[in-house]
Scaffold this active site. Sequence first.
Site, PDB file in Angstrom:
ATOM      1  N   ILE A 226       0.867  -1.263  -0.049  1.00  0.00           N
ATOM      2  CA  ILE A 226       0.053  -0.015  -0.008  1.00  0.00           C
ATOM      3  C   ILE A 226       0.667   1.101  -0.126  1.00  0.00           C
ATOM      4  CG2 ILE A 226      -2.144  -0.873   0.991  1.00  0.00           C
ATOM      5  CD1 ILE A 226      -1.108   0.132   3.773  1.00  0.00           C
ATOM      6  N   GLY A 227       2.041   1.043   0.244  1.00  0.00           N
ATOM      7  CA  GLY A 227       2.986   2.288   0.016  1.00  0.00           C
ATOM      8  C   GLY A 227       4.468   1.900   0.129  1.00  0.00           C
ATOM      9  N   GLY A 229       8.522   3.832   0.213  1.00  0.00           N
ATOM     10  CA  GLY A 229       9.232   4.880   0.766  1.00  0.00           C
ATOM     11  C   GLY A 229      10.833   4.517   0.445  1.00  0.00           C
ATOM     12  N   ARG A 230      11.468   5.493   1.218  1.00  0.00           N
ATOM     13  CA  ARG A 230      13.131   5.495   1.038  1.00  0.00           C
ATOM     14  C   ARG A 230      13.420   4.324   1.910  1.00  0.00           C
ATOM     15  NH1 ARG A 230      14.137   8.703   5.772  1.00  0.00           N
ATOM     16  NH2 ARG A 230      12.636  10.391   5.756  1.00  0.00           N
ATOM     17  N   GLU A 233       8.874  -0.643   2.099  1.00  0.00           N
ATOM     18  CA  GLU A 233       7.672  -0.776   1.717  1.00  0.00           C
ATOM     19  C   GLU A 233       6.439  -0.735   3.217  1.00  0.00           C
ATOM     20  OE1 GLU A 233       7.575  -4.373  -0.593  1.00  0.00           O
ATOM     21  OE2 GLU A 233       7.706  -3.251  -2.355  1.00  0.00           O
ATOM     22  N   VAL A 234       5.356  -0.476   2.579  1.00  0.00           N
ATOM     23  CA  VAL A 234       4.317  -0.884   3.569  1.00  0.00           C
ATOM     24  C   VAL A 234       3.075  -1.823   2.980  1.00  0.00           C
ATOM     25  CG1 VAL A 234       2.433   0.346   5.069  1.00  0.00           C
ATOM     26  CG2 VAL A 234       4.226   1.471   4.570  1.00  0.00           C
ATOM     27  N   LYS A 247       5.066  -2.348   7.871  1.00  0.00           N
ATOM     28  CA  LYS A 247       6.215  -1.738   7.483  1.00  0.00           C
ATOM     29  C   LYS A 247       7.306  -2.521   7.345  1.00  0.00           C
ATOM     30  CE  LYS A 247       8.251   2.708   8.000  1.00  0.00           C
ATOM     31  NZ  LYS A 247       7.988   4.280   8.887  1.00  0.00           N
ATOM     32  N   ASP A 348       9.876  14.868  11.649  1.00  0.00           N
ATOM     33  CA  ASP A 348       9.775  14.568  10.237  1.00  0.00           C
ATOM     34  C   ASP A 348       8.048  14.721   9.846  1.00  0.00           C
ATOM     35  OD1 ASP A 348      10.034  14.389   7.482  1.00  0.00           O
ATOM     36  OD2 ASP A 348      10.093  12.140   7.436  1.00  0.00           O
TER      37      ASP A 348
END
Length: 519
Positions: A226-227, A229-230, A233-234, A247, A348
């Site tokens: 579903i996602g 990023g650096r 993955e999620v 995650k 962040d």
Amino acid sequence: MDTIICLIAVIIIPFTLLSGEGLKCLECEYCNRPGGVEPKICDAGEGGFCVSVNVRDKEKDKNGLPISDKKIEVISRRCKKREEGFLAQKPLFCEVGKQVLHEHNVFCCQEDLCNSRDPKLLPIPKAKEDVPKSKSFPTGTVVGIILAVLAIAAMAIVAFFIWSRRRRESLHEPVTDVSVDTNPLMGSQPSSLKELCEWSQSGSGSGLPLLVQRTIARQICLIEVIGKGRYGEVWRGHWRGENVAVKIFHSREERSWFREAEIYQTVMLRHENILGFIAADNKDNGTWTQLWLITDFYEKSSLFDYLNRTTVTVVGMIKLAHSSACGMAHLHIEILGAQGKPAIAHRDLKSKNILVKNDGTCCIADLGLAVRHDSRLDKVDILPTDRVGTKRYMAPELLDETLNMEHFESFKRADVYAFGLVLWEIARRCSIGGIFEEYQLPYHDMVPSDPSLEEMRRVACVEKQRPAIPNRWQNVEALRVIARVMKECWYANAAARLTALRIRKTLASLLEQEEVRRV
Ligand SMILES: *[C@@H]1O[C@H](CO)[C@@H](O)[C@H](O)[C@H]1NC(C)=O
Ligand SMILES: *[C@@H]1O[C@H](CO)[C@@H](O)[C@H](O)[C@H]1NC(C)=O
């Protein structure tokens, strides 16, 4: 259904005897969704495998929005590359626990186009099933040996955690012990995450014992990405029929994983406006570590996606803003005493790191860069080695490197600056009389899409620019208040900015006022 797919397969096969030695599979997301998608062919590469997944899920339209609460079986087919199998011989997501076979099932195979089969689901159980203890553990000597090895590894890890906690104990309020013998999965069998979390809160408030976390992690079935990023993955996963977010960190991101798990397990961090942490786990096959962080799952995803997709009402806007402020305030506040928590700065904050729950309130996620304050020694618990975080949201003092890294308060002030930008993103989407601004990231009109530190510094420090406040906001009480709050969040002088607590209080009374007005 099967015959249609076979037909399609027969038609497609000739076209796919093309090039490449890799495994070919059928690929379609939600193959049986109304308006149907014809399966394509994907390449799983060498050593990959074909997967078909059957999930009992709410009936949804073409855009993935639920049209009713009725649940239907949803089939997806896809390719999995070898490296997506995690443990090459034993791909994790091909394993489905018996307890969830009525929720989802997975079929994996390694022949061309072999995933046309629909994995069968069991009927939905009537009452809450009572899984006997022995069933959750496989038998056999081989398994026994594996379990023994795992247990030793687990003990080593527990020992390490105890050691690392001991180290922190010298800095913090008494930290709870890592009790391994009060495993709720083996005892009274709480059957839902909610029960588990309540169980964990009744004790230390710092999360589940590690062995329990590990047990949960190993019972999760991964469903879909579903996602990205650096960090990695999620995934959306299932644990005993409930959705969870997993995650998965790249192994080179071990420090981020460890840090985030550590922060989430800070005593008394649990709060309705902070993403609920469930478990962390690492699996190691000697050369390759897979790092998991398991949290609550929310269908609406991030505030960034949410705002980009929809507009909000005045009350909707204040709820998003107020709940986010509550989350930030809970992070920032130090609670004294044995059941207390240290002050935490997020470092962040941005709309992509805030999640929207089904009731229209937010929770703050991604604590991988957070720092804690040790008030007894007045120290930041780790000194950040470099400027991290997202450049677009960096406070001026971070951009021009004048932030005092040893002064904890300065990190909170930088959070507040970023929060002001998030408020601006939210307010633009407040629709009044059909008028609203399109979704944009802060500074969208002043810097390129992936701005450099230098570009951000020029805009935010040198030219002292801030996102523009549209004229229409002056005509609406709620927008006027929010505009004032955001301006007081992004003062160049960090010491002059509002505190999280003040923001929370202002937004709380605004919410009350608007709700009264609506009655
Ligand atoms: C560990 O897993 C990685 C990735 O699946 C694989 O490349 C490596 O060969 C494995 N190592 C061992 C010792 O099994
Ligand atoms: C909003 O979503 C659309 C469609 O996914 C995307 O193309 C666009 O870049 C998004 N807007 C912003 C400001 O990122």
